[in-house]
Design a protein around this motif. Structure first.
Motif, PDB file in Angstrom:
ATOM      1  N   ARG A 113       0.838  -1.194   0.000  1.00 38.44           N
ATOM      2  CA  ARG A 113       0.000   0.000   0.000  1.00 38.44           C
ATOM      3  C   ARG A 113       0.878   1.251   0.000  1.00 38.44           C
ATOM      4  NH1 ARG A 113      -4.059   0.699   4.996  1.00 38.44           N
ATOM      5  NH2 ARG A 113      -4.657  -1.414   4.287  1.00 38.44           N
ATOM      6  N   THR A 114       0.448   2.268  -0.750  1.00 38.41           N
ATOM      7  CA  THR A 114       1.093   3.581  -0.699  1.00 38.41           C
ATOM      8  C   THR A 114       0.161   4.522   0.048  1.00 38.41           C
ATOM      9  OG1 THR A 114       2.233   3.215  -2.802  1.00 38.41           O
ATOM     10  CG2 THR A 114       2.034   5.488  -2.046  1.00 38.41           C
ATOM     11  N   THR A 115       0.649   5.079   1.146  1.00 39.75           N
ATOM     12  CA  THR A 115      -0.235   5.839   2.020  1.00 39.75           C
ATOM     13  C   THR A 115       0.582   6.805   2.870  1.00 39.75           C
ATOM     14  OG1 THR A 115      -1.952   5.619   3.714  1.00 39.75           O
ATOM     15  CG2 THR A 115      -0.134   4.047   3.792  1.00 39.75           C
ATOM     16  N   THR A 116      -0.048   7.346   3.912  1.00 37.88           N
ATOM     17  CA  THR A 116       0.647   8.227   4.857  1.00 37.88           C
ATOM     18  C   THR A 116       0.594   7.598   6.246  1.00 37.88           C
ATOM     19  OG1 THR A 116      -1.357   9.473   5.408  1.00 37.88           O
ATOM     20  CG2 THR A 116      -0.028  10.260   3.536  1.00 37.88           C
ATOM     21  N   LEU A 117       1.402   8.130   7.127  1.00 37.87           N
ATOM     22  CA  LEU A 117       1.417   7.602   8.490  1.00 37.87           C
ATOM     23  C   LEU A 117       0.050   7.781   9.157  1.00 37.87           C
ATOM     24  CD1 LEU A 117       3.300   6.451  10.772  1.00 37.87           C
ATOM     25  CD2 LEU A 117       3.447   8.800  11.583  1.00 37.87           C
ATOM     26  N   LYS A 118      -0.589   8.922   8.932  1.00 37.15           N
ATOM     27  CA  LYS A 118      -1.893   9.177   9.559  1.00 37.15           C
ATOM     28  C   LYS A 118      -2.940   8.172   9.094  1.00 37.15           C
ATOM     29  CE  LYS A 118      -5.194  12.873  10.581  1.00 37.15           C
ATOM     30  NZ  LYS A 118      -6.339  11.947  10.531  1.00 37.15           N
ATOM     31  N   SER A 119      -2.928   7.848   7.795  1.00 36.73           N
ATOM     32  CA  SER A 119      -3.897   6.882   7.274  1.00 36.73           C
ATOM     33  C   SER A 119      -3.696   5.510   7.903  1.00 36.73           C
ATOM     34  CB  SER A 119      -3.781   6.784   5.757  1.00 36.73           C
ATOM     35  OG  SER A 119      -4.120   8.015   5.149  1.00 36.73           O
ATOM     36  N   LEU A 120      -2.449   5.137   8.110  1.00 34.45           N
ATOM     37  CA  LEU A 120      -2.176   3.855   8.757  1.00 34.45           C
ATOM     38  C   LEU A 120      -2.694   3.840  10.190  1.00 34.45           C
ATOM     39  CD1 LEU A 120       1.451   2.883   7.625  1.00 34.45           C
ATOM     40  CD2 LEU A 120      -0.676   1.709   7.054  1.00 34.45           C
ATOM     41  N   MET A 121      -2.472   4.930  10.890  1.00 28.65           N
ATOM     42  CA  MET A 121      -2.911   4.996  12.281  1.00 28.65           C
ATOM     43  C   MET A 121      -4.433   4.958  12.394  1.00 28.65           C
ATOM     44  SD  MET A 121      -0.149   7.836  13.666  1.00 28.65           S
ATOM     45  CE  MET A 121      -0.847   7.871  15.320  1.00 28.65           C
ATOM     46  N   ASP A 122      -5.137   5.415  11.351  1.00 30.01           N
ATOM     47  CA  ASP A 122      -6.606   5.428  11.368  1.00 30.01           C
ATOM     48  C   ASP A 122      -7.208   4.137  10.818  1.00 30.01           C
ATOM     49  OD1 ASP A 122      -6.476   7.977  12.391  1.00 30.01           O
ATOM     50  OD2 ASP A 122      -6.740   8.965  10.437  1.00 30.01           O
ATOM     51  N   ASP A 123      -6.376   3.208  10.319  1.00 29.49           N
ATOM     52  CA  ASP A 123      -6.871   1.973   9.704  1.00 29.49           C
ATOM     53  C   ASP A 123      -7.331   0.994  10.790  1.00 29.49           C
ATOM     54  OD1 ASP A 123      -7.342  -0.362   8.302  1.00 29.49           O
ATOM     55  OD2 ASP A 123      -5.592  -0.143   7.009  1.00 29.49           O
ATOM     56  N   LYS A 124      -8.633   0.725  10.843  1.00 28.31           N
ATOM     57  CA  LYS A 124      -9.193  -0.150  11.869  1.00 28.31           C
ATOM     58  C   LYS A 124      -8.924  -1.633  11.592  1.00 28.31           C
ATOM     59  CE  LYS A 124     -10.952   3.417  13.918  1.00 28.31           C
ATOM     60  NZ  LYS A 124     -10.313   3.928  15.160  1.00 28.31           N
ATOM     61  N   ASP A 210       8.379   8.552  15.109  1.00 31.57           N
ATOM     62  CA  ASP A 210       9.137   9.770  14.788  1.00 31.57           C
ATOM     63  C   ASP A 210       9.105  10.050  13.285  1.00 31.57           C
ATOM     64  OD1 ASP A 210      10.636  12.023  15.317  1.00 31.57           O
ATOM     65  OD2 ASP A 210      12.557  10.974  15.170  1.00 31.57           O
ATOM     66  N   ILE A 211       7.899   9.963  12.717  1.00 30.93           N
ATOM     67  CA  ILE A 211       7.675  10.235  11.297  1.00 30.93           C
ATOM     68  C   ILE A 211       6.522  11.228  11.196  1.00 30.93           C
ATOM     69  CG2 ILE A 211       7.091   9.238   9.046  1.00 30.93           C
ATOM     70  CD1 ILE A 211       8.082   6.544  10.077  1.00 30.93           C
ATOM     71  N   ALA A 212       6.635  12.177  10.285  1.00 34.71           N
ATOM     72  CA  ALA A 212       5.565  13.164  10.098  1.00 34.71           C
ATOM     73  C   ALA A 212       4.281  12.468   9.656  1.00 34.71           C
ATOM     74  CB  ALA A 212       5.988  14.200   9.064  1.00 34.71           C
ATOM     75  N   GLU A 213       3.146  12.957  10.134  1.00 28.33           N
ATOM     76  CA  GLU A 213       1.870  12.307   9.829  1.00 28.33           C
ATOM     77  C   GLU A 213       1.545  12.329   8.341  1.00 28.33           C
ATOM     78  OE1 GLU A 213      -1.258  13.933  12.161  1.00 28.33           O
ATOM     79  OE2 GLU A 213      -0.748  12.761  13.947  1.00 28.33           O
ATOM     80  N   ASP A 214       2.013  13.363   7.637  1.00 29.84           N
ATOM     81  CA  ASP A 214       1.714  13.462   6.209  1.00 29.84           C
ATOM     82  C   ASP A 214       2.812  12.860   5.336  1.00 29.84           C
ATOM     83  OD1 ASP A 214       3.640  15.299   6.805  1.00 29.84           O
ATOM     84  OD2 ASP A 214       2.736  16.951   5.662  1.00 29.84           O
ATOM     85  N   GLN A 215       3.749  12.139   5.936  1.00 34.41           N
ATOM     86  CA  GLN A 215       4.848  11.525   5.183  1.00 34.41           C
ATOM     87  C   GLN A 215       4.310  10.443   4.246  1.00 34.41           C
ATOM     88  OE1 GLN A 215       8.557  11.854   5.258  1.00 34.41           O
ATOM     89  NE2 GLN A 215       8.083  10.675   3.412  1.00 34.41           N
ATOM     90  N   GLN A 216       4.575  10.605   2.937  1.00 32.23           N
ATOM     91  CA  GLN A 216       4.188   9.581   1.970  1.00 32.23           C
ATOM     92  C   GLN A 216       5.136   8.392   2.093  1.00 32.23           C
ATOM     93  OE1 GLN A 216       1.741   9.278  -0.458  1.00 32.23           O
ATOM     94  NE2 GLN A 216       0.715  11.066   0.436  1.00 32.23           N
ATOM     95  N   MET A 217       4.579   7.189   2.031  1.00 31.43           N
ATOM     96  CA  MET A 217       5.405   5.997   2.201  1.00 31.43           C
ATOM     97  C   MET A 217       4.782   4.796   1.506  1.00 31.43           C
ATOM     98  SD  MET A 217       4.591   5.102   6.199  1.00 31.43           S
ATOM     99  CE  MET A 217       5.176   6.716   6.729  1.00 31.43           C
ATOM    100  N   SER A 218       5.649   3.833   1.220  1.00 34.93           N
ATOM    101  CA  SER A 218       5.209   2.537   0.713  1.00 34.93           C
ATOM    102  C   SER A 218       5.203   1.568   1.885  1.00 34.93           C
ATOM    103  CB  SER A 218       6.155   2.044  -0.385  1.00 34.93           C
ATOM    104  OG  SER A 218       5.818   0.735  -0.780  1.00 34.93           O
ATOM    105  N   VAL A 219       4.078   0.903   2.100  1.00 36.10           N
ATOM    106  CA  VAL A 219       3.907   0.069   3.288  1.00 36.10           C
ATOM    107  C   VAL A 219       3.625  -1.373   2.884  1.00 36.10           C
ATOM    108  CG1 VAL A 219       2.630  -0.253   5.433  1.00 36.10           C
ATOM    109  CG2 VAL A 219       2.975   2.051   4.518  1.00 36.10           C
ATOM    110  N   THR A 220       4.294  -2.302   3.563  1.00 39.83           N
ATOM    111  CA  THR A 220       4.006  -3.724   3.413  1.00 39.83           C
ATOM    112  C   THR A 220       3.360  -4.206   4.700  1.00 39.83           C
ATOM    113  OG1 THR A 220       5.913  -4.035   1.956  1.00 39.83           O
ATOM    114  CG2 THR A 220       4.969  -5.999   2.949  1.00 39.83           C
ATOM    115  N   ILE A 221       2.138  -4.705   4.586  1.00 44.51           N
ATOM    116  CA  ILE A 221       1.374  -5.159   5.753  1.00 44.51           C
ATOM    117  C   ILE A 221       1.316  -6.683   5.738  1.00 44.51           C
ATOM    118  CG2 ILE A 221      -0.831  -5.021   6.968  1.00 44.51           C
ATOM    119  CD1 ILE A 221      -1.370  -2.420   5.409  1.00 44.51           C
TER     120      ILE A 221
END
Length: 372
Positions: A113-124, A210-221
């Motif tokens: 997934r390509t997302t931001t840190l905030k979106s990950l934190m809000d993922d239920k 220690d990552i900005a909430e709007d930081q764009q990132m590639s995530v492997t879940i």
């Protein structure tokens, strides 16, 4: 008259001398011997040895030659290239390995997934223990001077980005910045660098990453684990498969060179990493260096030893899609995050690779080619 008397006297003297010598000789020969003699009882019996005799050679003569040493090292290397552990082997991204044909492997089921840190934190859908791998580019700012950069940076041609005291952002090769008269080389500047970051954390640790909430990132879940039996995947129970090892690689976005590059990189890494063996009570590393350009053909048309092997392996590779649970053989169709590459090597092939490059190293050879 006088002459006759004189002659008689001489004859008598000569006879007297002869008599004295004879008498002395007889006395000397009858004297007891003055040397000691040893009598052995019973007498020593000299036994003739049975032929043929065994020739005892020195330790130096018994040393094996270099070919025998390389052959033995190759056999030991291949024998331990795949671990003998009977437990399930976890195959993660960026962790290539060789396994035996009877191995059980576990593939973490991964979601990209390509997302931001905030979106990950809000993922239920993420539990607190869900493993995550974050990949992102971080901007790093460091205070320095051009004078200091001239000393620290080896490459003066590569572009760098700086911000001057006046707030001007400049991107240019360091050599050009050093030649500019409007920039004081001893004045403070801010160097801006982009650095690739990879973090493996759990979902519960996102808030403290220690990552900005709007930081764009590639995530492997990681959504769980899928277990696979190598024997079931490729019928490795057959007789000709039992003497084989399988190189495994999970396809990632970095695999831009396709199967050829995947196999080449895997061989280089595993053979260079080597194994450790116990010899004479000490631990010794056994490895061999495969040059990065060993697969390149030579200008005169000779095919490289490694190039021939890679060509063969690409055309006989197994590509397993663990999302669709299907096996393919098309080397041109690989999907990052979905597929597992399986490359079969016989034990003899791996030994040949080890011995070939070990011999090149010992000969300090500059060519890695053979005739087509």
């Amino acid at each position: 008259m006088d002459r006759a008397r004189t002659g008689s006297t001489i004859v008598a003297a000569i006879l007297a001398v002869i008599v004295i010598f004879l008498f002395g000789y007889l006395l000397w020969s009858d004297a007891p011997p003055n040397r000691s003699e040893l009598t052995v009882d019973p007498p020593i019996e000299v036994i003739e040895p049975d032929l043929p005799l065994e020739i005892i050679r020195s330790a130096e003569q018994e040393l094996p030659d270099s070919d025998a040493i390389r052959e033995r090292e190759a056999a030991e290397f291949v024998d331990q290239l795949a671990g003998a552990d009977d437990s399930t082997i976890i195959v993660n991204e960026y962790q290539d390995m060789f396994v035996r044909p009877d191995s059980i492997i576990a593939l973490p089921e991964l979601e990209q997934r390509t997302t931001t840190l905030k979106s990950l934190m809000d993922d239920k859908s993420l539990s607190a223990d869900t493993p995550l791998t974050l990949r992102y580019t971080e901007e790093i700012r460091e205070q320095t001077t051009l004078q200091q950069l001239e000393t620290e940076e080896e490459d003066h041609i590569a572009p760098i980005t700086i911000v001057t005291e006046q707030g001007e952002t400049i991107t240019a090769p360091l050599v050009e910045l050093l030649q500019r008269e409007d920039i004081d080389q001893s004045a403070p500047v801010t160097q801006i660098r982009e650095q690739q970051q990879i973090k493996q954390i759990k979902a519960s640790e996102l808030a403290d990453a220690d990552i900005a909430e709007d930081q764009q990132m590639s995530v492997t879940i990681s959504r769980g684990v899928q277990k696979l039996d190598i024997a079931d995947l490729i019928d490795s129970d057959s007789a000709d498969m039992q003497d084989s090892l399988f190189y495994l690689h999970r396809v990632t976005e970095e695999d831009i060179q396709g199967l050829w590059g995947i196999i080449q990189t895997g061989l280089i890494r595993n053979f260079r990493q080597g194994i450790r063996l116990q010899r004479n009570g000490t631990e010794q590393k056994v490895s061999v260096l495969i040059p990065a350009d060993a697969d390149e053909p030579l200008p005169d048309g000779l095919s490289s030893f490694l190039g021939l092997i890679l060509h063969k392996k690409v055309s006989t590779s197994y590509v397993y899609n663990f999302n669709t649970h299907t096996m393919g053989h098309d080397p041109n169709l690989i999907h990052p995050g979905q597929e597992l590459i399986l490359i079969r090597f016989s034990a003899e092939e791996l030994k040949d690779i080890y011995q070939f490059f070990a011999e090149q190293r010992s000969n300090d050879s500059q060519t890695f080619a053979i005739g087509r």
